[in-house]
Design an enzyme around this catalytic site. Structure first.
Site, PDB file in Angstrom:
ATOM      1  N   GLU A 156      50.638  26.453  13.839  1.00 49.17           N
ATOM      2  CA  GLU A 156      50.667  27.721  13.129  1.00 49.17           C
ATOM      3  C   GLU A 156      51.939  28.487  13.478  1.00 49.17           C
ATOM      4  O   GLU A 156      52.526  29.160  12.626  1.00 49.17           O
ATOM      5  CB  GLU A 156      49.416  28.539  13.476  1.00 49.17           C
ATOM      6  CG  GLU A 156      48.105  27.898  12.987  1.00 49.17           C
ATOM      7  CD  GLU A 156      47.671  26.650  13.756  1.00 49.17           C
ATOM      8  OE1 GLU A 156      48.183  26.426  14.874  1.00 49.17           O
ATOM      9  OE2 GLU A 156      46.821  25.891  13.238  1.00 49.17           O
TER      10      GLU A 156
ATOM     11  N   HIS B 144      35.647  29.526  13.868  1.00 48.89           N
ATOM     12  CA  HIS B 144      35.769  29.448  12.413  1.00 48.89           C
ATOM     13  C   HIS B 144      35.123  30.662  11.767  1.00 48.89           C
ATOM     14  O   HIS B 144      34.646  30.595  10.636  1.00 48.89           O
ATOM     15  CB  HIS B 144      35.113  28.176  11.855  1.00 48.89           C
ATOM     16  CG  HIS B 144      35.638  26.901  12.413  1.00 48.89           C
ATOM     17  ND1 HIS B 144      35.215  26.369  13.598  1.00 48.89           N
ATOM     18  CD2 HIS B 144      36.589  26.051  11.954  1.00 48.89           C
ATOM     19  CE1 HIS B 144      35.857  25.234  13.838  1.00 48.89           C
ATOM     20  NE2 HIS B 144      36.699  25.029  12.870  1.00 48.89           N
TER      21      HIS B 144
HETATM   22  C1  TPP Z   1      44.994  25.636  16.200  1.00 47.71           C
HETATM   23  C2  TPP Z   1      44.205  24.874  15.187  1.00 47.71           C
HETATM   24  N1  TPP Z   1      44.722  24.676  13.955  1.00 47.71           N
HETATM   25  C3  TPP Z   1      44.019  24.023  13.018  1.00 47.71           C
HETATM   26  C4  TPP Z   1      42.763  23.541  13.283  1.00 47.71           C
HETATM   27  C5  TPP Z   1      41.932  22.828  12.191  1.00 47.71           C
HETATM   28  N2  TPP Z   1      41.814  21.402  12.460  1.00 47.71           N
HETATM   29  C6  TPP Z   1      40.753  20.906  13.153  1.00 47.71           C
HETATM   30  S1  TPP Z   1      40.889  19.263  13.436  1.00 47.71           S
HETATM   31  C7  TPP Z   1      42.363  19.166  12.623  1.00 47.71           C
HETATM   32  C8  TPP Z   1      43.081  17.856  12.532  1.00 47.71           C
HETATM   33  C9  TPP Z   1      43.476  17.334  13.875  1.00 47.71           C
HETATM   34  O1  TPP Z   1      44.051  16.071  13.773  1.00 47.71           O
HETATM   35  P1  TPP Z   1      44.375  15.209  15.056  1.00 47.71           P
HETATM   36  O2  TPP Z   1      45.003  16.066  16.092  1.00 47.71           O
HETATM   37  O3  TPP Z   1      45.146  14.030  14.624  1.00 47.71           O
HETATM   38  O4  TPP Z   1      42.980  14.780  15.653  1.00 47.71           O
HETATM   39  P2  TPP Z   1      41.863  13.837  15.014  1.00 47.71           P
HETATM   40  O5  TPP Z   1      40.969  14.698  14.184  1.00 47.71           O
HETATM   41  O6  TPP Z   1      42.558  12.800  14.226  1.00 47.71           O
HETATM   42  O7  TPP Z   1      41.121  13.252  16.165  1.00 47.71           O
HETATM   43  C10 TPP Z   1      42.722  20.432  12.125  1.00 47.71           C
HETATM   44  C11 TPP Z   1      43.944  20.708  11.348  1.00 47.71           C
HETATM   45  C12 TPP Z   1      42.252  23.789  14.574  1.00 47.71           C
HETATM   46  N3  TPP Z   1      41.043  23.364  14.954  1.00 47.71           N
HETATM   47  N4  TPP Z   1      42.995  24.445  15.498  1.00 47.71           N
END
Ligand code: TPP
Ligand code: TPP
Ligand code: MG
Ligand code: MG
Lengths: 414, 334, 334, 414
Positions: free
Chosen positions: C57, C126
């Protein structure tokens, strides 16, 4: 600048796109997969600068026939192997049941780790029980590898009367001090620098416990990733920095996270941190790399970055539909296979396992999950309760409730 | 002793008393901090107890939260309060919520020290008072001292507190009290009674305001630098004001506030931070809620303007004694 | 149309009208956003106008500020308002101050969209309503719509505005109005008059409140989700309340507020955010300053509790119609 | 974990310390300085993976005798060289005068860039006048290389009636849209990702202008550094990412920033960004590396990271006393010399310069700075004014003044 301003060609923006989108066949044929056993294994005191190749290579132990080959073979005994298999199968069965419970309305949300079970399970087994773990939401396998009660995990998912987190956290955001499992944050990345801080604290106190942290390839873009690597490098913190590259972050592929032109393990090199890239679907490779990193940390040699190369076979969460952004059933084509199948195949190749024993184990695991599920549900589910007292809502904001919360609690009538 | 020395003494006492206390931040180690608050502490307590960090406020907070989760009591310095924003996520999402979200199993007793406020020609990035951003966050406490005596006692309490504490230090008061008359000679702390600071350990409880002037005409709510400015304003305007030094903003001492405003029937709130959404808004709302029927005049807020802190117009920006005096006169006219 | 569709339409209109508008954020590109607000926009406007970003962000905001300084009008999505904290520095120190510190030469007309608020069992990360952190920052505007019609018109105004705008979208209203009765069936937007959304471009000016219910007994100040909850509360409590939907928090429509409270003599402020230091505090302070002599009862605040948003106790946390009705009855008793 | 918990040795924390502290002799003898001309010069379309060595090497052109040697020699004409010399000398004279003005109370604060003049000047000259620069507070040389009026810069330092920034910013936080010089922020690091955003915007619009950004080695620890590299890598942004390693960040040495076990240029490798390490006190090397990076950017080949290896010879700022944390006069011992001396020596070695012409130039420069200084002071100084109207304090917070600021302005009586 000394000449008249030259005429320059127009620029354009490059926006990475995954090789396939819904509608096309999934195709992993361009993925470079080195044969098992070929990556070298440096001594644990090898300087980072002398092992940069390993950030681009892929540590693999299990070959296609299920044999353990090469210098990274951790040479584990049958008991350990079977324990690993059981734990991975338990994770998968647990995931299935919890996902079903969510579909049935018993809770609001769930996240599976299908295809990634080897990571948390092997890593959980490769460190000491007293080491401190800073996971993301996809390492439920750590708790299971540490034999943490399934019922306790399920109560968290149901936010019910038995939930030690008092119904405060969304499902899967487990926390257990006793299990050495740090409270999972909803905010991606934050645990990574915290793990380094914990490890530094352990070093300051002359303790012998080390820390391990996990992050997804998508979340490596957060600042916390950079801060963790910076502090870990500067103070040689006794920490294992695990980076799970499952190729997807919700709907965006690893290219959007910066994986198009290099590996994620390479990130560590820039900080002078020894970095390994490991087949995350290979129980033995994951175990061996983790042990190697743990040894380094325990010998005051500092941090190790481990990229666990894997694939998110399932949806991101129950709120997600991957068919919207990638070919269907992509996970089934992952060239590095399924971690459970591969370990089972290995056990069979070793001659200490059979399809019959496998089926028996599957039954045992299913039974254990079912029993736990029933017990947990008897303590409540999100749709029906019971819950802990609503009064707990006002507790633990501070150690002692200040006047304004006391007042609000009374207003709320709880 | 000066406030700088008092803060230094507080950390020294706590580093000595508990092996769990560590001090970290940019330039706090060998050099002893750009304001000298940690001078000599590394030499005395060792490099792994008092150390320099990379320049990343977010990183410092993440590290501090991890250390606190281990069981240490980190005292993290943000070189200027203006540079605290990169740390917001680790503060708001992590430090403040860790106890809650872990059902009480993990805690983050971090003390975050940050010099705040203007008056040193620091321009917009060395003058800010961002306390209101943190007073809105459940799980954080916020403390602001106004004298050397309080600074030491409050910092010791903050470090001993089991919750994360934002500890804002009025940098304009570091080396002497300041009444807001920038064109008058600087008075050293030595002449101020609250510069008498006992040796060793003593604690001033969090959540308790101090009545720095008793009066009957109007209540002034202030903290940090503005306590001294308010005193000067009351004196100059010859208004018999009761002045509360809040010392802790969250949890605020509602009893002291209520008792005073019920007595005086009038209230002026002063802070240096920008006005809209400042902590003065919360104070005004609280006073109104708790003392509505006792109020004889509108509550006034005297604050920094809703602009960044401008370098050349520092003194036009600063809510000095003249502006407070004016507000006092206005409320007394009602 | 739903609020999701209205927001989508606003971005579509602006992407079509100006080649300077770009839309960026996590999952906003091919997929169209986790709440589908940007569905189809990449396909229509191209991958370099609507694109996915890495998950950072702070990075998104830094990039957006740079793009805006170039001359673009970036619309940056924060996937949830709860994840906005890492971006605080780029928002507060950079976007908000760029025009000021450069003497007006560089500007940052970024629109930051973020779903906010609870009611979807999102737990503490959330469900948050962090608007008060930004309403305190000079240089930022803050906008929160409550209907599809307003959402489109306000988002267009936000994108056209030459200053950075925080645009918080009540996620509980994305697909239907919500009166706060979580146990009643969801009503679709289709049945609500404000779901009639004209095609093409129209703008609702920032800084103007809407009177969503005229009344004489008490003024309710609300925004976002709480507008609908307040309407339900007034109906259920059978109080002839005048309800202002503020729509823009900064700059707030003080004239509308003043006119209404002077008429009714009573005021209840509602928001979902935690109470202490919430925007309700500023509203309370303003009402008290502007209408002191017209107030017949203490101003009441009905807000989220000062705790993180708990998953299982979402409805105990949410300031629903019953709590507002209670407050209405209390102020009417005075 | 399969065996009983082993007994582990205690950990300890490593805290980097600079080799010398006040009281000891400064000693740079362990610093590895490769001879000039030895670093190879790849083509500008060389993939990052094929030039990782250059992140650890040191691009140097001027040898100890003042000759330009090796593949990186940019082969500049005499006019350009003299212009560079004049600009660097102007920067130094300007710094001296402004520091003196601060000591005299005419302003509140000042920051010199002594020893680092070649960086901003050569880089400012190596890019197009229309390219956009995102500097830190130590690149005043960019404005001077772009012939921006000294008077305008001085008015900013004095916050006087002639200050285009209306007295709002602390001294040295210049901003000039016309000069393509982005408003300097007091918050370290923020400009780095902004520059990438600007470059991406330029690419989106099919513009041909590129961006360049600067950051100190200390500030690389901020998250913005990571975000800049991530976005630049993912979208192949046309940006030059300069990293000035002057070995100090106020009182902390580069080891605290993570430079103990690797170079700062190496940070770029982890993102797949071509990275150069360059002698920052060598005007020709800096110029050549910058041109190389600019060519890459203009050809849509994406970002380049350039570590400018130099030494902060002066205090951090007028508020700082380096004798408190490092041996006195450390800068004078910097093995890579003084950038002005080295370029002068080169001009003499080329046979196009003399001590007499040098003295003449010094006089010209001194005179120009003095004239500008007098003019600027006639427009006001911080201690005495005049200033712009105090009313300007309320302007530019928003484009149009909202009611509450209008009201506050009236209250303030301005
Ligand atoms: C600071 C923040 N930004 C956005 C999110 C929303 N979000 C939750 S999981 C995710 C994807 C994460 O991907 P990755 O790090 O590759 O982990 P994976 O789900 O593949 O294990 C996002 C964008 C969040 N939880 N926290
Ligand atoms: C976010 C932030 N944190 C801290 C500071 C205080 N500060 C100003 S300059 C500086 C040192 C920077 O060192 P470096 O990046 O190496 O640049 P140099 O001064 O050497 O050019 C510090 C810590 C700041 N300005 N901004
Ligand atoms: Mg992933
Ligand atoms: Mg430096």
């Amino acid at each position: 600048m000394d000449a008249p301003v030259p005429v320059r060609a127009p620029l354009s923006l490059h926006v990475p796109e995954p090789p396939q989108r819904p509608g096309s066949e999934i195709d992993f044929s361009t993925l470079a997969v080195p044969p098992a056993g070929t990556a070298r294994r440096p001594d644990t005191d090898c300087p980072a600068a002398d092992m940069t190749d390993l950030a681009y290579d892929l540590v693999r132990v299990l070959d296609d026939q299920g044999h353990a080959v090469g210098p990274w073979d951790p040479v584990l005994g049958p008991d350990t192997l079977v324990r690993g298999l059981r734990a991975m199968m338990t994770v998968r069965a647990y995931d299935e049941r919890m996902q079903r419970a969510q579909r049935q309305g018993k809770t609001s949300f769930y996240m599976k780790c299908t295809g990634e079970e080897a990571i948390a399970v092997a890593q959980g087994m490769a460190v000491d029980r007293s080491d401190m773990l800073f996971p993301t939401y996809r390492q439920q396998g750590l708790l299971i590898a540490r034999d943490w009660p399934l019922v306790d995990m399920m109560c968290q998912v149901f936010s019910n009367a038995g939930d030690r987190l008092k119904g405060r956290q969304m499902p899967v955001f487990y926390s257990s001090r006793e299990a050495g499992f740090f409270s999972i944050s909803g905010n991606l990345g934050t645990q990574y620098s915290q793990a380094v801080g914990w490890a530094m604290a352990s070093a300051i106190k002359g303790d012998s416990r080390i820390a391990a942290a996990w992050i997804g390839e998508g979340a490596t873009a957060e600042g916390d990733f950079h801060h963790a690597l910076t502090f870990a490098s500067v103070y040689r913190a006794p920490v294992i920095l695990n980076l799970v590259n499952n190729h997807w972050a919700i709907s965006s592929f690893h290219g959007i996270a910066g994986g198009e032109r290099t590996t994620f393990a390479a990130r560590g090199l820039g900080y002078g941190i020894p970095s390994l890239r490991v087949d995350g679907n290979d129980f033995l490779a994951v175990f061996a790399a983790t042990r190697w990193a743990a040894e380094r940390a325990r010998a005051n040699l500092g941090p190790t970055l481990i990229e666990l190369f894997t694939y998110r076979a399932a949806a991101h969460s129950t709120s997600d539909d991957p068919a919207k952004y990638r070919p269907e059933n992509a996970g089934a084509h992952w060239p590095l296979g399924d971690p459970i199948d591969r370990l089972r195949q290995h056990l069979i190749a070793l001659g200490i396992w059979s399809e019959a024993r496998q089926e028996e184990l599957a039954r045992e695991v299913a039974e254990a999950v079912q029993v736990a599920g029933k017990e947990a549900e008897s303590l409540g589910t999100l749709d029906k309760g019971p819950f802990q007292s609503a009064r707990t809502m006002f507790e633990d904001v501070y150690k002692t409730m200040p006047w304004h919360l006391e007042r609000q609690r009374r207003q709320a009538g709880v | 002793m000066t406030m700088v020395q008092a803060l230094n003494a507080a950390m020294d006492v706590m580093l000595t008393r508990s092996g769990d206390v560590v001090v970290l931040g940019e330039d706090v180690g060998y050099f002893g901090g750009v304001f000298r608050c940690t001078d000599g502490l590394q030499r005395k307590h060792g490099r792994d107890r008092v150390f320099d960090t990379p320049i990343t406020e977010a990183g410092i907070m993440g590290i501090a939260v991890g250390m606190a989760a281990y069981g240490l009591r980190p005292v993290a310095e943000m070189q200027f309060a203006d540079y605290i924003y990169p740390a917001c996520d680790q503060l708001i999402s992590e430090a403040a919520r860790l106890r809650y979200r872990s059902g009480g199993e993990f805690t983050a007793p971090v003390t975050v020290r940050a010099p705040y406020g203007g008056g040193i020609f620091g321009g917009q990035t060395h003058s800010q008072s961002p306390e209101a951003i943190f007073t809105h966050v459940a799980g954080l406490k916020t403390v602001i001292p106004s004298t050397p005596y309080d600074a030491k006692g409050l910092l010791i309490s903050a470090i001993e507190d089991d919750d994360p504490v934002m500890f804002f230090e009025p940098k304009r008061l570091y080396n002497g009290p300041f009444e807001g008359y920038h064109d008058r000679p600087v008075v050293p702390w030595a002449k101020h009674p609250a510069s008498e600071v006992p040796d060793g350990h003593y604690a001033i409880p969090l959540g308790k305001a101090a009545t720095v002037r008793s009066g009957t005409a109007v209540t002034i709510l202030a903290y940090g630098t503005m306590v001294h400015v308010a005193l000067a304003a009351a004196r100059d305007a010859q208004v018999d004001a009761e002045i509360l030094d809040l010392r802790t903003l969250v949890p605020v001492d509602i009893e002291a506030i209520e008792a005073s405003v019920r007595k005086t029937g009038r209230c002026v709130i002063v802070h240096e931070a920008t006005r809209t959404g400042g902590f003065g808004a919360e104070l005004s709302a609280l006073v109104q809620e708790h003392c509505f029927h006792h109020l004889e005049a509108p509550i006034e807020r005297v604050t920094g303007w809703d602009t960044p802190y401008p370098h050349a117009f520092e003194w036009e920006y600063f809510p000095g004694p003249a502006r407070i005096a004016e507000a006092l006169r206005r409320v007394m006219e009602e």
